[in-house]
Design an enzyme around this catalytic site. Structure first.
Site, PDB file in Angstrom:
ATOM      1  CE  LYS A   1      -4.391  -1.920   1.180  1.00  0.00           C
ATOM      2  NZ  LYS A   1      -5.397  -2.224   2.171  1.00  0.00           N
TER       3      LYS A   1
ATOM      4  NE  ARG B   1      -7.763  -8.358   0.234  1.00  0.00           N
ATOM      5  CZ  ARG B   1      -7.284  -7.585  -0.721  1.00  0.00           C
ATOM      6  NH1 ARG B   1      -6.300  -6.749  -0.477  1.00  0.00           N
ATOM      7  NH2 ARG B   1      -7.798  -7.641  -1.952  1.00  0.00           N
TER       8      ARG B   1
HETATM    9  N1  PMM Z   1      -7.522  -3.735   0.598  1.00  0.00           N
HETATM   10  C1  PMM Z   1      -7.802  -3.755  -0.713  1.00  0.00           C
HETATM   11  C2  PMM Z   1      -8.858  -4.547  -1.204  1.00  0.00           C
HETATM   12  N2  PMM Z   1      -9.593  -5.311  -0.374  1.00  0.00           N
HETATM   13  N3  PMM Z   1     -10.068  -6.063   1.798  1.00  0.00           N
HETATM   14  C3  PMM Z   1      -9.815  -6.060   3.100  1.00  0.00           C
HETATM   15  N4  PMM Z   1     -10.565  -6.797   3.932  1.00  0.00           N
HETATM   16  N5  PMM Z   1      -8.812  -5.300   3.641  1.00  0.00           N
HETATM   17  C4  PMM Z   1      -8.014  -4.517   2.865  1.00  0.00           C
HETATM   18  O1  PMM Z   1      -7.137  -3.843   3.426  1.00  0.00           O
HETATM   19  C5  PMM Z   1      -8.271  -4.494   1.457  1.00  0.00           C
HETATM   20  C6  PMM Z   1      -9.327  -5.308   0.959  1.00  0.00           C
HETATM   21  C7  PMM Z   1      -6.979  -2.925  -1.657  1.00  0.00           C
HETATM   22  O2  PMM Z   1      -5.767  -3.527  -1.956  1.00  0.00           O
HETATM   23  P1  PMM Z   1      -5.507  -4.336  -3.342  1.00  0.00           P
HETATM   24  O3  PMM Z   1      -5.921  -3.430  -4.464  1.00  0.00           O
HETATM   25  O4  PMM Z   1      -4.055  -4.635  -3.339  1.00  0.00           O
HETATM   26  O5  PMM Z   1      -6.326  -5.586  -3.331  1.00  0.00           O
END
Ligand code: PMM
Length: 394
Positions: free
Chosen positions: A212, A252
């Site tokens: 991030k 995650r």
């Molecule tokens: N971050 C992203 C997408 N989905 N879901 C949860 N539960 N927590 C998060 O921090 C989260 C998420 C965005 O990141 P990405 O684009 O790398 O998937």
């Protein structure tokens, strides 16, 4: 059914524009291969999403989202892999569960779709409620908090209450502070530094820091240019592994292997994460332990102090004895061990008591101090104490 902690959740973004890994998968086959490889490297859940949530992203149509995710979810579930569907739409959640997904990950915490909680309650599956203050398109326009920690905790608790009110079971609710969603870098760090506050509500906690922007900012070069997204992996894996050690239920991540390696190394150095405890002090009982014949014949009093390491956060919330260890039962088992079959050494007695304590399912650590105040020692002395500290599986 909720997967047991610690969970490494592998990210599978089926978006052409996700900020870190968009456009990677040109076919269902390559997405299935990526999921299988993440599982081989230590992921226990694969989180599949079709809609980008990067700051500024526009929403996509329901039809586009369904077309992107459902064929992939179906094929990955067919491999027996535990899949979570990353969506803000109840229709997508329902369609994904119908083809085998077992969990819903809603970054809006049920706010984007008023039907989400009702549908998830009916499906009876776990749901991640992430902290969210509005759609991705505008989420970085208002990042004001008087106290990010207090406000995120209280807003998450509100979402959990709403989910319970809609009929979702308490054991199916996972919370997530929503790192990077409507938050500045410093808010994100503040939340990560205060994991205990986020855990205090007693719900399992999922955290997503992987690749991030705040990590890019942390790793900026001398001119202040943020580190590119592809080279934030060491910081991502280190931070994620640390969060697991501090008590997060799951993380995650994009790079499952790096995270799993970092976590294994951390656990090897520090198998003693900070944990809650229950202490039983001064348990006195008659026994016949000792090397000398008269100790076996006449016996003497032994006393035990026990420190039991376990998480009490769930019981602290539910006020239910079944969610913790019953200390009266532990005391009975210690007394039975002292008055039972004699052994020569109090080292052995301490070991046996520690093993008995670790047999209680919630207990992960036991520190046992055995006192033998009438030990056969010439002259005046106060006490003899042996201490055994033992982890489950050690
Ligand atoms: N971050 C992203 C997408 N989905 N879901 C949860 N539960 N927590 C998060 O921090 C989260 C998420 C965005 O990141 P990405 O684009 O790398 O998937």
């Amino acid at each position: 059914m909720l997967v047991h902690a610690p969970v490494i959740m592998g990210i599978l973004n089926l978006t052409p524009d996700s900020f870190s890994d968009g456009g990677q998968f040109d076919s269902v086959k390559s997405a299935v291969e990526a999921a299988t490889s993440m599982v081989a490297n230590g992921a226990s859940i694969i989180d599949i999403g079709g809609e980008s949530t990067r700051p500024g992203a526009e929403r996509i149509s329901l039809e586009t989202e369904l077309a992107r995710v459902i064929p992939v979810v179906e094929q990955i579930c067919a491999q027996g892999i535990y899949v979570s569907i990353d969506t803000m739409r109840s229709e997508v959640a329902e369609a994904a569960i119908a083809v085998g997904a077992r969990m819903v990950n809603d970054v809006s915490g049920g706010l984007a779709d008023p039907q989400m909680f009702t549908v998830v309650a009916r499906l009876g599956v776990p749901i991640v409620l992430m902290h969210w203050r509005g759609p991705s398109k505008t989420m970085q326009e208002n990042t004001h908090y008087d106290s990010a920690v207090a406000e995120v905790c209280s807003e998450l608790q509100d979402r959990a209450k709403a989910a319970l009110g809609a009929g979702i079971q308490r054991g199916n609710i996972i919370l997530d502070p929503g790192i990077g969603f409507g938050k500045d870098s410093e808010h994100n760090w503040e939340l990560l530094r205060n994991l205990d506050a986020l855990l205090a509500g007693g719900h399992p906690l999922l955290v997503g820091v992987s690749r991030k922007r705040f990590l890019g900012t942390l790793l900026s070069d001398d001119e202040g240019k943020p580190r590119d997204v592809g080279i934030r992996e060491v910081a991502s894996a280190t931070t994620s592994a640390y969060l697991l050690q501090r008590g997060a239920w799951g993380v995650r991540v994009h790079d499952v292997q790096a995270t799993s390696d970092a976590y294994k190394a951390l656990c090897a150095i520090n198998p003693n994460p900070p944990i809650d405890s229950i202490e039983l002090l001064g348990l006195r009982e008659f026994g016949r332990h000792g090397v000398l014949e008269h100790e076996r014949i006449n016996g003497q009093y032994f006393s035990v102090d026990a420190t039991l390491g376990l998480s009490i956060s769930h019981a602290a919330h539910t006020d239910n004895l079944a969610d913790t260890v019953n200390y009266a039962e532990v005391a009975d088992s210690i007394r039975a061990r002292i008055s039972g079959e004699p052994v020569d050494l109090i080292e052995k007695l301490a070991e046996l008591i520690a093993t008995d304590c670790l047999a209680f399912p919630q207990v992960v650590f036991a520190k046992i101090r055995v006192h033998k105040p009438d030990a056969p020692i010439e002259g005046e002395f106060g006490d003899v104490i042996v201490t055994r500290a033992k982890f489950v599986d050690s």
